[in-house]
Motif scaffolding. Structure first.
Motif, PDB file in Angstrom:
ATOM      1  N   ALA A   4      -4.962 -48.998 138.428  1.00  0.00           N
ATOM      2  CA  ALA A   4      -5.529 -49.035 139.775  1.00  0.00           C
ATOM      3  C   ALA A   4      -4.573 -49.771 140.701  1.00  0.00           C
ATOM      4  N   LEU A   5      -4.653 -49.440 141.971  1.00  0.00           N
ATOM      5  CA  LEU A   5      -3.911 -50.137 143.014  1.00  0.00           C
ATOM      6  C   LEU A   5      -4.916 -50.673 144.013  1.00  0.00           C
ATOM      7  N   VAL A   6      -4.946 -51.981 144.170  1.00  0.00           N
ATOM      8  CA  VAL A   6      -5.832 -52.617 145.140  1.00  0.00           C
ATOM      9  C   VAL A   6      -5.002 -52.975 146.370  1.00  0.00           C
ATOM     10  N   ILE A   7      -5.369 -52.391 147.500  1.00  0.00           N
ATOM     11  CA  ILE A   7      -4.673 -52.657 148.762  1.00  0.00           C
ATOM     12  C   ILE A   7      -5.557 -53.585 149.588  1.00  0.00           C
ATOM     13  N   GLY A   8      -5.134 -54.834 149.702  1.00  0.00           N
ATOM     14  CA  GLY A   8      -5.932 -55.849 150.377  1.00  0.00           C
ATOM     15  C   GLY A   8      -6.454 -56.848 149.368  1.00  0.00           C
ATOM     16  N   THR A   9      -5.858 -58.033 149.341  1.00  0.00           N
ATOM     17  CA  THR A   9      -6.186 -59.012 148.296  1.00  0.00           C
ATOM     18  C   THR A   9      -6.934 -60.211 148.863  1.00  0.00           C
ATOM     19  N   GLY A  10      -7.972 -59.913 149.642  1.00  0.00           N
ATOM     20  CA  GLY A  10      -8.877 -60.966 150.081  1.00  0.00           C
ATOM     21  C   GLY A  10      -9.942 -61.214 149.031  1.00  0.00           C
ATOM     22  N   LEU A  11     -11.080 -61.718 149.454  1.00  0.00           N
ATOM     23  CA  LEU A  11     -12.166 -62.055 148.529  1.00  0.00           C
ATOM     24  C   LEU A  11     -12.612 -60.834 147.720  1.00  0.00           C
ATOM     25  N   ILE A  12     -12.933 -59.725 148.400  1.00  0.00           N
ATOM     26  CA  ILE A  12     -13.486 -58.560 147.714  1.00  0.00           C
ATOM     27  C   ILE A  12     -12.432 -57.867 146.861  1.00  0.00           C
ATOM     28  N   GLY A  13     -11.252 -57.615 147.439  1.00  0.00           N
ATOM     29  CA  GLY A  13     -10.209 -56.926 146.689  1.00  0.00           C
ATOM     30  C   GLY A  13      -9.775 -57.690 145.461  1.00  0.00           C
ATOM     31  N   THR A  14      -9.570 -58.993 145.609  1.00  0.00           N
ATOM     32  CA  THR A  14      -9.135 -59.791 144.465  1.00  0.00           C
ATOM     33  C   THR A  14     -10.239 -59.904 143.417  1.00  0.00           C
ATOM     34  N   SER A  15     -11.490 -60.011 143.850  1.00  0.00           N
ATOM     35  CA  SER A  15     -12.596 -60.080 142.883  1.00  0.00           C
ATOM     36  C   SER A  15     -12.694 -58.789 142.082  1.00  0.00           C
ATOM     37  N   ALA A  16     -12.552 -57.635 142.762  1.00  0.00           N
ATOM     38  CA  ALA A  16     -12.573 -56.357 142.050  1.00  0.00           C
ATOM     39  C   ALA A  16     -11.389 -56.267 141.081  1.00  0.00           C
ATOM     40  N   ALA A  17     -10.216 -56.728 141.526  1.00  0.00           N
ATOM     41  CA  ALA A  17      -9.024 -56.695 140.674  1.00  0.00           C
ATOM     42  C   ALA A  17      -9.205 -57.588 139.449  1.00  0.00           C
ATOM     43  N   LEU A  18      -9.794 -58.748 139.634  1.00  0.00           N
ATOM     44  CA  LEU A  18     -10.049 -59.645 138.499  1.00  0.00           C
ATOM     45  C   LEU A  18     -10.978 -58.979 137.484  1.00  0.00           C
ATOM     46  N   ALA A  19     -12.041 -58.349 137.993  1.00  0.00           N
ATOM     47  CA  ALA A  19     -12.986 -57.694 137.086  1.00  0.00           C
ATOM     48  C   ALA A  19     -12.318 -56.565 136.324  1.00  0.00           C
ATOM     49  N   LEU A  20     -11.499 -55.755 137.001  1.00  0.00           N
ATOM     50  CA  LEU A  20     -10.814 -54.655 136.334  1.00  0.00           C
ATOM     51  C   LEU A  20      -9.815 -55.162 135.296  1.00  0.00           C
ATOM     52  N   THR A  21      -9.049 -56.184 135.668  1.00  0.00           N
ATOM     53  CA  THR A  21      -8.059 -56.739 134.741  1.00  0.00           C
ATOM     54  C   THR A  21      -8.737 -57.277 133.485  1.00  0.00           C
TER      55      THR A  21
END
Length: 361
Positions: A4-21
């Motif tokens: 996945a590619l998350v574009i925008g690493t604020g609260l929501i983007g980073t939280s989603a990225a953490l969950a996916l990782t």
């Protein structure tokens, strides 16, 4: 989903990225501020290195005004098999993409109904969305593969998928999120120049009402600019209620008995309407609201006090349904309000007293 590619690493983007990782997905991070992407990567949300080829899913986590542009760029570059955004407004971005002439079969607008007053990657957590509704707004044009990728994302984040029409979603969030935020801010604004003696009397009630007013104004300008009509309509209704309530309060000041009676009736009506609306707010885990009773415990402001209370409640076989803390003004003490099933009140009260806790009525 493997990448996945998350574009925008604020609260929501980073939280989603953490969950996916945490679920084994390889996540790439991008942001207009490279330092923010590096911060998210350092937190374990993924890598700030660009992917070598197309990923399975692009997640755009940016303010509503920038969503369509970022999605259009990603789609034109063919960065993924599927594309979605997590902005809090859904109708506008989709119409912007349609106006750009893009094929929207690979796109799905979504909105996780979760957040915090704090923003940025440092506020992110991998469990931010757990148990929370995550709105999906598919259309007849949405590819099945893209819908499945979105559902997989929601599952990895342990959220609850909710399917809605995009414009219906925007009206709904105006009611349950955008309008209440403005009302909270307006109440909090009354405190800005209030006498210090008055402010020192603040209790849990005013803290509850004004909590969300602490959010970043710049973020909320972006959100409200994307959904102004529905919010304005709701505020107009609130304004009408305020006018009627002000009139009823003025009537209570009258020396005329009939006017005072009418004023009292008007105030009772708005309070009862509030009661009727409040009971419709979903309860624990989104179920129908239940009536709990409260056991109030006096605690000192020392480490480990809450842990001890929870442990003692567990030994008594009592489940704590909710907890609130009211701090005593000017004292290193507070009141812990434990919400439990009515039949559990005597069991919990006796157990806590036996273990030396001071209870309040």
């Amino acid at each position: 989903m493997r990448t996945a590619l998350v574009i925008g690493t604020g609260l929501i983007g980073t939280s989603a990225a953490l969950a996916l990782t945490q679920r084994g997905v390889t996540v790439h991070l991008a942001d207009h501020d490279p330092e923010q992407a590096r911060t998210a990567a350092a937190l374990g949300a993924g890598t700030d290195a660009a992917p070598e080829g197309p990923v399975d899913l692009v997640i755009v986590a940016a303010p509503p005004a920038h969503v369509a542009g970022l999605l259009a760029d990603a789609m034109r570059q063919g960065l993924a098999r599927g594309y979605l955004d997590v902005a809090s407004v859904k109708g506008g971005p989709r119409r912007e993409l349609e106006a750009l002439g893009l094929d929207l079969g690979a796109y799905l607008g979504t909105h996780p109904m979760s957040g915090r007053e704090k923003s940025g990657p440092l506020a992110a957590t991998g469990d931010l969305f757990e148990g929370r509704p995550w709105v999906l707004t598919p259309t007849r044009d949405t590819d099945t593969e893209v819908l499945n990728l979105a559902l997989e994302l929601v599952s990895h984040c342990r959220a609850v998928p909710v399917v809605m029409d995009a414009d219906a979603h925007d009206r709904a969030v105006a009611l349950v999120s955008h309008m209440p935020h403005l009302v909270s801010s307006m109440v909090a604004a009354r405190l800005e120049h209030a006498d210090e003696a008055a402010v020192r009397l603040c209790g849990q009630g005013i803290r509850d009402v004004t909590r969300i007013a602490a959010s970043d104004p710049r973020m909320w300008i972006d959100i409200l600019s994307a959904n102004p009509g529905p919010v304005a309509d709701l505020l107009a209704d609130v304004a009408a209620d305020l006018d009627e309530t002000v009139g009823a309060l003025r009537a209570l000041q009258s020396s005329d008995e009939d006017k005072r009676r009418a004023g009292s009736t008007g105030i009772e009506a708005v309070l009862r309407r509030g009661n009727a609306g409040q009971v419709r707010v979903p309860g624990k885990h989104g179920s129908a609201p239940r009536v709990y009773e409260t056991v109030v415990v006096l605690i000192d402001d020392q480490p480990g006090q809450l842990a001890r209370i929870f442990a003692d409640a567990g030994r008594a076989g009592v489940n704590i349904e909710d907890v609130r803390i009211e701090h005593a003004t000017g004292q290193q003490a507070g009141l812990v309000q434990l919400s439990v099933e009515p039949q559990a009140v005597p069991v919990l009260a006796d157990a806590l007293r036996e273990r030396g806790w001071a209870l309040r009525q």
